[in-house]
Scaffold this motif. Structure first.
Motif, mmCIF file in Angstrom:
data_model
loop_
_atom_site.group_PDB
_atom_site.id
_atom_site.type_symbol
_atom_site.label_atom_id
_atom_site.label_comp_id
_atom_site.label_asym_id
_atom_site.label_seq_id
_atom_site.Cartn_x
_atom_site.Cartn_y
_atom_site.Cartn_z
ATOM 1 N N VAL A 8 -59.623 -22.148 -33.252
ATOM 2 C CA VAL A 8 -59.256 -21.715 -31.963
ATOM 3 C C VAL A 8 -58.783 -20.306 -31.777
ATOM 4 N N VAL A 9 -59.665 -19.573 -31.298
ATOM 5 C CA VAL A 9 -59.353 -18.103 -31.172
ATOM 6 C C VAL A 9 -59.375 -17.692 -29.468
ATOM 7 N N TYR A 10 -58.349 -16.920 -29.072
ATOM 8 C CA TYR A 10 -58.474 -16.394 -27.725
ATOM 9 C C TYR A 10 -58.907 -14.913 -27.797
ATOM 10 N N ALA A 11 -59.965 -14.659 -27.030
ATOM 11 C CA ALA A 11 -60.439 -13.208 -27.129
ATOM 12 C C ALA A 11 -60.762 -12.874 -25.643
ATOM 13 N N GLU A 12 -60.606 -11.395 -25.499
ATOM 14 C CA GLU A 12 -60.601 -10.898 -24.039
ATOM 15 C C GLU A 12 -61.375 -9.814 -23.913
ATOM 16 N N SER A 13 -62.245 -9.741 -22.733
ATOM 17 C CA SER A 13 -62.766 -8.454 -22.507
ATOM 18 C C SER A 13 -62.005 -7.786 -21.211
ATOM 19 N N GLN A 14 -62.573 -6.804 -20.964
ATOM 20 C CA GLN A 14 -61.927 -6.036 -19.717
ATOM 21 C C GLN A 14 -61.754 -6.723 -18.459
ATOM 22 N N ASN A 15 -60.633 -6.235 -17.662
ATOM 23 C CA ASN A 15 -60.303 -6.882 -16.319
ATOM 24 C C ASN A 15 -59.830 -8.475 -16.725
ATOM 25 N N GLY A 16 -59.167 -8.660 -17.723
ATOM 26 C CA GLY A 16 -58.677 -10.185 -17.969
ATOM 27 C C GLY A 16 -59.727 -11.221 -18.211
ATOM 28 N N GLY A 17 -60.806 -10.869 -18.817
ATOM 29 C CA GLY A 17 -61.852 -11.941 -19.016
ATOM 30 C C GLY A 17 -61.545 -12.534 -20.340
ATOM 31 N N ILE A 18 -60.568 -13.498 -20.316
ATOM 32 C CA ILE A 18 -60.482 -14.014 -21.544
ATOM 33 C C ILE A 18 -61.118 -15.431 -21.749
ATOM 34 N N GLN A 19 -61.438 -15.580 -23.141
ATOM 35 C CA GLN A 19 -62.462 -16.726 -23.323
ATOM 36 C C GLN A 19 -61.451 -17.429 -24.628
ATOM 37 N N ARG A 20 -61.885 -18.696 -24.605
ATOM 38 C CA ARG A 20 -61.393 -19.465 -25.834
ATOM 39 C C ARG A 20 -62.616 -19.788 -26.580
ATOM 40 N N TYR A 21 -62.517 -19.210 -28.020
ATOM 41 C CA TYR A 21 -63.749 -19.602 -28.911
ATOM 42 C C TYR A 21 -63.442 -20.436 -29.859
ATOM 43 N N ASN A 22 -64.421 -21.358 -30.220
ATOM 44 C CA ASN A 22 -64.208 -22.502 -31.323
ATOM 45 C C ASN A 22 -64.988 -21.852 -32.416
ATOM 46 N N ALA A 23 -64.291 -21.518 -33.488
ATOM 47 C CA ALA A 23 -65.043 -21.136 -34.795
ATOM 48 C C ALA A 23 -65.870 -21.914 -35.598
ATOM 49 N N LYS A 24 -65.738 -23.466 -35.255
ATOM 50 C CA LYS A 24 -66.523 -24.287 -35.902
ATOM 51 C C LYS A 24 -67.925 -24.499 -35.099
ATOM 52 N N THR A 25 -67.985 -24.508 -33.791
ATOM 53 C CA THR A 25 -69.040 -24.788 -33.032
ATOM 54 C C THR A 25 -69.557 -23.477 -32.812
ATOM 55 N N GLY A 26 -68.841 -22.006 -32.458
ATOM 56 C CA GLY A 26 -69.520 -20.971 -31.959
ATOM 57 C C GLY A 26 -69.354 -20.776 -30.529
ATOM 58 N N GLN A 27 -68.822 -22.140 -29.731
ATOM 59 C CA GLN A 27 -68.862 -21.983 -28.283
ATOM 60 C C GLN A 27 -67.747 -21.301 -27.942
ATOM 61 N N THR A 28 -67.927 -20.721 -26.675
ATOM 62 C CA THR A 28 -66.755 -20.159 -26.114
ATOM 63 C C THR A 28 -66.707 -20.757 -24.504
ATOM 64 N N LYS A 29 -65.503 -20.680 -24.098
ATOM 65 C CA LYS A 29 -65.206 -21.268 -22.683
ATOM 66 C C LYS A 29 -64.296 -20.008 -21.774
ATOM 67 N N GLY A 30 -64.584 -19.810 -20.494
ATOM 68 C CA GLY A 30 -63.853 -18.633 -19.902
ATOM 69 C C GLY A 30 -62.597 -19.496 -19.295
ATOM 70 N N ILE A 31 -61.412 -18.775 -19.663
ATOM 71 C CA ILE A 31 -60.446 -19.488 -19.230
ATOM 72 C C ILE A 31 -59.438 -18.596 -18.385
ATOM 73 N N LYS A 32 -59.818 -17.654 -17.541
ATOM 74 C CA LYS A 32 -59.123 -16.640 -16.853
ATOM 75 C C LYS A 32 -58.240 -17.382 -15.751
ATOM 76 N N PRO A 33 -57.143 -16.916 -15.638
ATOM 77 C CA PRO A 33 -56.268 -17.605 -14.604
ATOM 78 C C PRO A 33 -57.032 -17.421 -13.316
ATOM 79 N N LEU A 34 -56.878 -18.341 -12.440
ATOM 80 C CA LEU A 34 -57.125 -17.963 -10.931
ATOM 81 C C LEU A 34 -55.865 -17.669 -10.296
ATOM 82 N N ALA A 35 -56.237 -16.629 -9.293
ATOM 83 C CA ALA A 35 -55.109 -16.140 -8.666
ATOM 84 C C ALA A 35 -54.659 -17.227 -7.316
ATOM 85 N N LYS A 36 -53.221 -17.549 -7.426
ATOM 86 C CA LYS A 36 -52.735 -18.503 -6.350
ATOM 87 C C LYS A 36 -52.693 -17.706 -4.998
ATOM 88 N N GLU A 37 -52.322 -18.653 -4.046
ATOM 89 C CA GLU A 37 -52.290 -17.940 -2.742
ATOM 90 C C GLU A 37 -50.750 -16.916 -2.722
#
Length: 942
Positions: A468-497
């Motif tokens: 499980v690897v956490y990788a980031e691109s600009q402007n907070g574009g954080i993703q979770r990467y699964n090395a076994k499957t190569g799948q990624t999931k965007g997990i950027k926090p949503l701004a609350k009120e």
């Protein structure tokens, strides 16, 4: 921890002698060697990668007569890597080697070769691309031997040099277009000229403290006619103003004695960056890409040597970063505009089509050379390296052996047997690769795996699951990467009120080392997730100063909101730049911000202590690094980087009370080397490392004195450091030359203790895995594929000789668990620090002399093992692989008279996890091998 000692004593302590730019001398004790000399034997290795290379800022090709250029045009080339120095090819770009490392600065803005002498090369340091990550330089340098040696720096206050032009009639007549400081007014700006090869200089044209020159081109028929583009701009930590009324086009007809501004048909009012080209086949035709307001923005053409201009196109995107123009030397109607996606025109700028937009060519183009003898042959530099075409851009060859990788952040995992290094690259995504391989050669480009797209920044494996690897691109574009499957999931926090998130360009990610699934992330707030990013909780208030950058001055006043290009290419200001979790206790966090705040929580964010003032550090200075200590709960380290205000001083601070009070431990670090990161050794609290603009420094006394650690690594920007604790390795993320590793820090960890010994000290030997290197090679790699460096295959046996008699002899032996001396290695009794490597092979004296052809186990080779379990590699060499088990290193220093000093250290050869034979079977094989080599000895000695 001290080695087993039969006879030793206590000697005089050594004072360290730090090294670096403008570093004050610290004299060692009489007769003692300075730390800077002792650590020369500790050498880095580079593991790349090179497949994504790095930003190329300029290209120079030897174009003189065939007799001076070495044959076919395009054979000898130089490229300037933005922060990786100058690289040279003598075979038309098939292979490359760095040639400017000796100048001590990695940032290069310009490179030029004298038309009349291909051995005369000029380098202008300081990238000229105005990037948020652009590094600066220390002047211009000259080589008269094709890059083998370089002069001292000239024009040292220019900081950013954009062009160098050499008179084709005389290589001593040189013009330099200097932009001056990017982050402040002043410095040396203008068009500088020398007529004596750099001995003296004249500023032939200057405008103001905010305006320098980005372009300089020479009339190919009359070297006394030159055109230049001035550029008024300033970056600050909070913003960018890339335009002004002093930006324009200038011409001289008397070799720089006088300059006249060209205006007819050109934009009026404020302008930004301007690119220029003069056509070799028709010198009266010029092209210009001009950043201007509204409909004036775009592309311009002159057919009367600049007297009048006409607009041919209104597009000119991201002009502050690109704005480069090239006219085909053989066709004045063929012109190329370099940009994110470049375009070309075959009718002088009337119509345009895409250029170099496919075939795997990276976007973001900055440099281009078109062969004047073969218009189908182009060499193009971009953010992803160097590309070459021989069919006018229909297909491209991407060079993959220039190591120019620009890491923002790196991390390591704890995989066994070989750990992995992760990191994010400027405009080249996030990647992970092994620290070493089982091959005789090191990691290749193919060993690196992409994990997320965009610009790459933090890339960190989960402490509890390396898949499980956490990788980031600009402007907070954080993703979770699964090395076994190569799948990624965007997990950027949503701004609350009520929240407005402002992310750093490189937003910090910290997976917890205490609780599985817990990860921290930061914008101007700190976020925490207990489910690997599927949901987030905000655990802090806005920890920044929350300043409004639109109310802050640029170039002496607050610019209007509609100023041309205002704040283009900048991240949101007022964000968290660094986060650290305590290695000792969960819930203790420290953060730093880009506007000079450090905040500490001891209860996982329920309450925070914000510190906004640090003695000796200017207010709002960027916090480049924080680290909570592994040795004391209240100890926090911090580094500040002021270069965004043109403050090049280093700032390193320490607190022992959770940040309430701070003390400078900057010591004698170089006066012009801003610090990006600090790391504390996990076992020795006084051993600290910092990464600076010009390399790595260490201290063994907690920051009183610092010493450069530079063998094997050029003076390039170091943006991140990591210590792999299991292997005790220092991993260095450079912004310009990829990843370097210093294997086994034992010599530094115990250096203070070693220097106190009267005669010598044998450092602890790290346990190593006893495995056979694989000598096979991928047949598709050829001679152009990149391979990094593996560590020397074996056990490092470092020792320090402080004060042995001149007639003393030294001997270094390896003893197995049965008490047999299985190998004797060369040793030295002269003062110094040595680090020989035992290649884990049994040999003399147990087996008799090892022949000269026996595998040495050096870097790039492995000590062989041959095809039959360990006998090959030497044509009858009496040497074979040692069995896993317990061993002892014994260093003996024997004077001509008196008692010997004998030092010992135990270590273990660990069984290879891939080895299928049992320990008993390995021992039986060991006994058989010994009988075989002894039989060989009897036969050959008979």
């Amino acid at each position: 921890m001290s080695p087993s000692v039969l006879r030793t004593g206590r000697g005089r302590a050594l004072a360290s002698l730090a090294a670096g730019l403008l570093l004050p001398s610290v004299l060692p004790a009489q007769g003692a060697l300075p730390d800077s000399q002792l650590v020369r034997s500790l050498s880095y290795r580079n593991i790349g990668p090179a497949s994504m290379s790095g930003r190329i800022t300029d290209i120079a090709v030897v174009e003189g007569p065939r007799s001076v250029r070495g044959g076919r045009l395009g054979t000898t080339m130089y490229v300037a890597v933005a922060t990786g120095g100058i690289w040279k090819s003598t075979n038309a770009g098939l292979t490359w080697a760095p040639v400017s490392d000796s100048i001590g600065v990695g940032s290069i803005g310009a490179v030029a070769v004298a038309p009349s002498n291909g051995d005369v090369v000029w380098a202008g340091s300081g990238e000229s691309n105005n990037m948020r990550s652009s590094s600066w330089g220390v002047g211009a340098f000259k080589s008269t031997d094709g890059g083998k040696t370089w002069s001292k720096a000239m024009l040292p206050k220019t900081q950013h040099i954009s062009r160098i032009v050499i008179d084709p009639r005389d290589p001593d007549i040189v013009y330099v277009a200097a932009m001056g400081p990017l982050w402040a007014p002043g410095g040396d700006r203008g068009i500088f000229k020398t007529v004596d090869g750099g001995k003296t200089w004249t500023n032939t044209k200057s405008l103001s403290q905010h305006t320098g020159f980005t372009e300089l081109v020479m009339d190919p028929n009359n070297p006394d006619v030159l055109y230049a583009a001035s550029y008024q701009r300033e970056r600050r930590a909070y913003g960018f103003l890339p335009s002004g009324p002093e930006s324009g086009i200038w011409k001289t007809t008397d070799a720089g004695k006088t300059w006249n501004r060209l205006t007819s048909g050109l934009p009026t009012g404020d302008a930004g960056r301007i690119g220029l080209a003069v056509c070799r086949s028709r010198p009266n035709t010029l092209y210009a890409s001009v950043h201007a307001s509204g409909t004036q923005n775009g592309f311009y053409r002159s057919d009367d040597a600049g007297a009048t201009w006409r607009q041919t196109d209104r597009s000119n995107g991201t002009a502050w970063y690109y704005s480069q123009v090239r006219c085909d030397p053989s066709d004045a109607e063929h012109v190329v505009r370099l940009n994110v996606g470049s375009t070309e025109s075959y009718d002088g700028g009337k119509t345009w089509r895409g250029y170099a937009g496919g075939g795997g060519v990276h976007s973001d183009h900055h440099a281009l050379w078109i062969n004047p003898e073969d218009p189908d042959h182009h060499v193009m530099g971009n953010d992803g390296g160097l590309d070459i075409t021989y069919d006018r851009g229909r297909s491209w060859y991407n060079n993959e052996n220039i190591v120019g990788a620009q890491f923002y952040a790196i991390s390591v995992d704890d995989q066994w047997p070989f750990y992995h290094v992760y990191g994010g690259l400027q405009d080249n995504q996030t990647w992970g690769g092994p620290n070493r391989t089982r091959n005789t050669y090191g990691p290749t480009n193919a060993d690196w795996v992409r994990m997320a797209g965009g610009d790459g920044f933090f890339n960190v494996a989960d402490k509890f699951d390396a898949d499980v690897v956490y990788a980031e691109s600009q402007n907070g574009g954080i993703q979770r990467y699964n090395a076994k499957t190569g799948q990624t999931k965007g997990i950027k926090p949503l701004a609350k009120e009520g929240e407005k998130h402002r992310y750093n360009w490189s937003a910090p990610i910290v997976p917890s080392r205490h609780t599985g699934g817990t990860v921290y992330f930061a914008a101007n707030y700190v976020f925490k997730s207990n489910d690997r990013g599927d949901s987030w909780k905000t655990i802090s208030p806005d920890l920044t100063r929350n300043l409004n950058r639109n109310q802050l001055p640029m170039r002496g006043s607050v610019p209007p909101r509609d100023a041309l290009g205002l704040h283009e290419g900048t991240a949101a200001f007022g964000n968290i730049s660094a986060v650290s979790e305590s290695p000792r206790r969960a819930g203790i966090l420290a953060v730093g911000t880009d506007d000079g705040v450090i905040a500490v929580t001891r209860n996982d964010g329920q309450s925070w202590n914000r510190i906004t003032s640090f003695a000796g550090v200017p207010d709002t200075t960027y916090v480049s690094g924080v680290q909570l200590s592994k040795h004391a709960d209240g100890t926090v380290y911090a580094t500040f980087d002021g270069h965004r205000s043109n403050d090049m001083k280093p700032y390193v601070y320490k607190s022992t009370d959770f940040g309430a009070t701070w003390t400078s431990i900057t010591g004698n670090l170089p006066a012009l080397g801003p610090v990006q990161v600090i790391r504390e050794h996990h076992r020795e609290p006084n051993l600290l490392f910092v990464g600076t603009e010009f390399g790595v420094f260490f201290t063994i006394d907690g920051g009183t004195t610092w010493t450069a650690l530079k063998t094997g690594m050029p003076g390039v920007p170091v943006w991140d450091l990591a210590i792999q604790e299991r292997w005790n390795d220092l991993v260095v993320g450079t912004h310009g030359r990829g990843v370097f590793i210093l294997d086994d820090l034992s010599a530094l960890e115990h250096l203070a203790a070693a220097k106190r010994e009267s005669v010598a000290y044998l450092f602890p030997a790290r346990n190593e895995i006893a495995f056979q290197l694989d000598g096979s090679r991928n047949s598709g790699m050829g001679s152009t594929g990149f391979t990094g460096q593996n560590p020397e295959h074996g056990v490092r046996l470092a020792y320090l000789v402080n004060n042995a008699p001149a007639d003393a002899k030294a001997k270094l032996e390896i003893i197995d668990a049965a008490g047999r001396v299985v190998r004797e290695l060369p040793a030295n009794a002269k003062a110094g620090l040595y680090r020989p490597v035992w290649d884990m092979r049994v040999g003399a004296p147990l087996t008799g002399a090892v022949t000269a052809g026996a595998p040495a186990g050096g870097r790039g080779q492995g000590g062989g093992g041959g095809g039959f379990g360990g006998f090959g590699g030497g044509g009858g060499a009496r040497s074979y692989s040692a069995v896993p088990g317990s061993y002892t290193a014994r260093l003996t220093i024997t004077p001509a008279s008196g008692a010997a000093t004998v030092l010992t250290r135990k270590f273990t050869l660990l069984k290879d996890p891939e080895q299928t034979m049992s320990q008993g079977e390995l021992q039986s094989l060991d006994a058989f091998r010994l009988e075989v080599v002894r039989f060989q000895k009897r036969v050959t000695d008979a």
